[in-house]
Write a protein that holds these residues in place. Structure first.
Motif, mmCIF file in Angstrom:
data_model
loop_
_atom_site.group_PDB
_atom_site.id
_atom_site.type_symbol
_atom_site.label_atom_id
_atom_site.label_comp_id
_atom_site.label_asym_id
_atom_site.label_seq_id
_atom_site.Cartn_x
_atom_site.Cartn_y
_atom_site.Cartn_z
ATOM 1 N N TRP A 1 0.852 -1.190 0.000
ATOM 2 C CA TRP A 1 0.000 0.000 0.000
ATOM 3 C C TRP A 1 0.881 1.230 0.000
ATOM 4 O O TRP A 1 1.838 1.322 0.760
ATOM 5 N N TYR A 2 0.529 2.218 -0.790
ATOM 6 C CA TYR A 2 1.449 3.244 -1.280
ATOM 7 C C TYR A 2 0.982 4.633 -0.878
ATOM 8 O O TYR A 2 -0.217 4.924 -0.864
ATOM 9 N N GLU A 3 1.945 5.487 -0.520
ATOM 10 C CA GLU A 3 1.669 6.914 -0.398
ATOM 11 C C GLU A 3 2.404 7.634 -1.531
ATOM 12 O O GLU A 3 3.634 7.629 -1.572
ATOM 13 N N PRO A 4 1.694 8.242 -2.461
ATOM 14 C CA PRO A 4 2.345 8.820 -3.646
ATOM 15 C C PRO A 4 3.367 9.899 -3.326
ATOM 16 O O PRO A 4 4.424 9.957 -3.958
ATOM 17 N N ASP A 5 3.078 10.788 -2.379
ATOM 18 C CA ASP A 5 3.974 11.915 -2.118
ATOM 19 C C ASP A 5 5.322 11.477 -1.585
ATOM 20 O O ASP A 5 6.359 12.043 -1.948
ATOM 21 N N SER A 6 5.347 10.478 -0.716
ATOM 22 C CA SER A 6 6.601 10.054 -0.087
ATOM 23 C C SER A 6 7.228 8.839 -0.764
ATOM 24 O O SER A 6 8.417 8.572 -0.575
ATOM 25 N N TRP B 1 9.059 0.283 3.269
ATOM 26 C CA TRP B 1 10.248 0.747 2.565
ATOM 27 C C TRP B 1 9.848 1.894 1.645
ATOM 28 O O TRP B 1 8.678 2.224 1.506
ATOM 29 N N ARG B 2 10.846 2.543 1.048
ATOM 30 C CA ARG B 2 10.575 3.688 0.173
ATOM 31 C C ARG B 2 10.948 3.351 -1.268
ATOM 32 O O ARG B 2 12.081 2.956 -1.559
ATOM 33 N N ASP B 3 9.984 3.507 -2.151
ATOM 34 C CA ASP B 3 10.248 3.394 -3.585
ATOM 35 C C ASP B 3 10.755 4.749 -4.070
ATOM 36 O O ASP B 3 10.063 5.753 -3.958
ATOM 37 N N GLU B 4 11.963 4.776 -4.601
ATOM 38 C CA GLU B 4 12.590 6.049 -4.956
ATOM 39 C C GLU B 4 12.663 6.296 -6.455
ATOM 40 O O GLU B 4 13.144 7.335 -6.882
ATOM 41 N N ASN B 5 12.174 5.356 -7.262
ATOM 42 C CA ASN B 5 12.325 5.487 -8.709
ATOM 43 C C ASN B 5 11.021 5.258 -9.459
ATOM 44 O O ASN B 5 11.024 4.747 -10.579
ATOM 45 N N VAL C 1 -8.124 8.732 -0.304
ATOM 46 C CA VAL C 1 -7.319 8.655 0.916
ATOM 47 C C VAL C 1 -6.248 7.592 0.705
ATOM 48 O O VAL C 1 -6.565 6.436 0.405
ATOM 49 N N GLU C 2 -4.978 7.963 0.837
ATOM 50 C CA GLU C 2 -3.874 6.997 0.773
ATOM 51 C C GLU C 2 -2.662 7.605 1.454
ATOM 52 O O GLU C 2 -1.977 8.447 0.891
ATOM 53 N N TRP C 3 -2.426 7.184 2.702
ATOM 54 C CA TRP C 3 -1.284 7.719 3.430
ATOM 55 C C TRP C 3 -0.586 6.620 4.217
ATOM 56 O O TRP C 3 -1.173 5.601 4.568
ATOM 57 N N VAL C 4 0.693 6.868 4.474
ATOM 58 C CA VAL C 4 1.528 6.022 5.315
ATOM 59 C C VAL C 4 2.254 6.948 6.283
ATOM 60 O O VAL C 4 2.774 7.989 5.864
ATOM 61 N N THR C 5 2.279 6.616 7.579
ATOM 62 C CA THR C 5 2.984 7.436 8.559
ATOM 63 C C THR C 5 3.987 6.592 9.333
ATOM 64 O O THR C 5 3.769 5.398 9.572
ATOM 65 N N LEU C 6 5.059 7.247 9.748
ATOM 66 C CA LEU C 6 6.089 6.653 10.586
ATOM 67 C C LEU C 6 6.467 7.662 11.661
ATOM 68 O O LEU C 6 6.634 8.851 11.363
ATOM 69 N N HIS C 7 6.636 7.206 12.909
ATOM 70 C CA HIS C 7 7.116 8.112 13.943
ATOM 71 C C HIS C 7 7.575 7.296 15.148
ATOM 72 O O HIS C 7 7.088 6.176 15.391
ATOM 73 N N PRO C 8 8.506 7.840 15.934
ATOM 74 C CA PRO C 8 8.931 7.135 17.140
ATOM 75 C C PRO C 8 7.884 7.214 18.239
ATOM 76 O O PRO C 8 7.086 8.156 18.276
ATOM 77 N N VAL C 9 7.860 6.216 19.106
ATOM 78 C CA VAL C 9 6.954 6.203 20.247
ATOM 79 C C VAL C 9 7.733 5.731 21.469
ATOM 80 O O VAL C 9 8.814 5.128 21.357
ATOM 81 N N GLY C 10 7.174 5.995 22.629
ATOM 82 C CA GLY C 10 7.826 5.526 23.857
ATOM 83 C C GLY C 10 7.831 4.019 23.911
ATOM 84 O O GLY C 10 6.848 3.357 23.565
ATOM 85 N N GLY C 11 8.941 3.437 24.336
ATOM 86 C CA GLY C 11 9.061 1.994 24.395
ATOM 87 C C GLY C 11 8.295 1.382 25.542
ATOM 88 O O GLY C 11 7.791 2.036 26.420
#
Length: 238
Positions: free
Chosen positions: A55-60, A118-122, A228-238
């Protein structure tokens, strides 16, 4: 939240408009009818990312893969890794349409599914290459890495040529539909917690969360069918 609510309401209206006069009685089919259709022969030499849908986020360019039907786990096992099969539950409902075809609704819930980003860069030119952002790829798990296991749900409404007929494999339905097949809408939501990778911008191994929301309405409302199509990543408390 308001935008998402409005989109969901629009989906309901569009589905009703696409099938205005359901002609026959509804029926329930075994979930195995859908899951069995997804279990194609897997070639251990072909990267699993080429065999299942991510599943893909076009902007990133971020690609989120969650093993919602067990095929990633099967690939890992076929390549010598430990088994990590997800827990899967859900339903399959079918209704006869006036033109003799069937409206099929799949609802799927999955838990403890192998998950990574992962990130598709091409722009898909060398897919599935790209830096790992979260969790570990199936190839890394096969080599001994500990998998990140996440949860989520998936639903899809589509038209099948005949009631009671064989259900399609998801990739075939999405990209090469048979005559008489038509996708109406699709929804996917998933989240997982585990290690972020260095390419994410945080220190390798930082404990974090990945999540995705995907809503597709295939009635020509947006260029690619996904309002609607988004993917998020962020750190959280362990």
């Amino acid at each position: 939240m308001r935008r998402l609510t409005a989109v969901l309401m629009a989906i309901a209206i569009l589905v009703m408009a696409a099938t205005p006069a359901l002609a026959g009685k509804a029926s329930t089919r075994p979930l195995s009818d859908w899951l069995d259709a997804q279990q194609l022969v897997l070639d251990p030499m072909v990267p699993i990312e080429l065999l299942v849908i991510s599943w893909y986020e076009p902007d990133s360019g971020e690609q989120y893969l969650a093993d919602m039907d067990g095929r990633v786990a099967m690939w890992v096992t076929a390549n010598g890794g430990a088994a990590h099969m997800p827990s899967i539950s859900g339903s399959v409902h079918e209704r006869l349409l006036p033109d003799g075809r069937a409206l099929v609704k799949i609802n799927l819930r999955f838990n403890e599914a192998i998950t990574y980003v992962w990130r598709d860069e091409n722009n898909f030119e060398d897919f599935p290459e790209g830096p790992e952002l979260f969790g570990y790829r199936a190839s890394e798990i096969a080599d001994g890495a500990d998998p990140v296991l996440g949860d989520g749900w998936f639903s899809i409404s589509f038209i099948n040529p005949v009631p009671g007929g064989p259900l399609p494999e998801l990739g075939q339905l999405a990209f090469e539909p048979d005559e008489g097949q038509e996708v109406i809408d699709v929804s996917f939501h998933a989240a997982a917690r585990g290690p972020l990778r260095e390419a994410s911008g945080w220190t390798e191994g930082t404990y974090g969360q990945a999540a995705t929301q995907q809503i597709g309405v295939f009635q020509g409302r947006t260029p690619d069918g996904y309002p609607v199509e988004w993917v998020t990543l962020h750190p959280v408390g362990g």
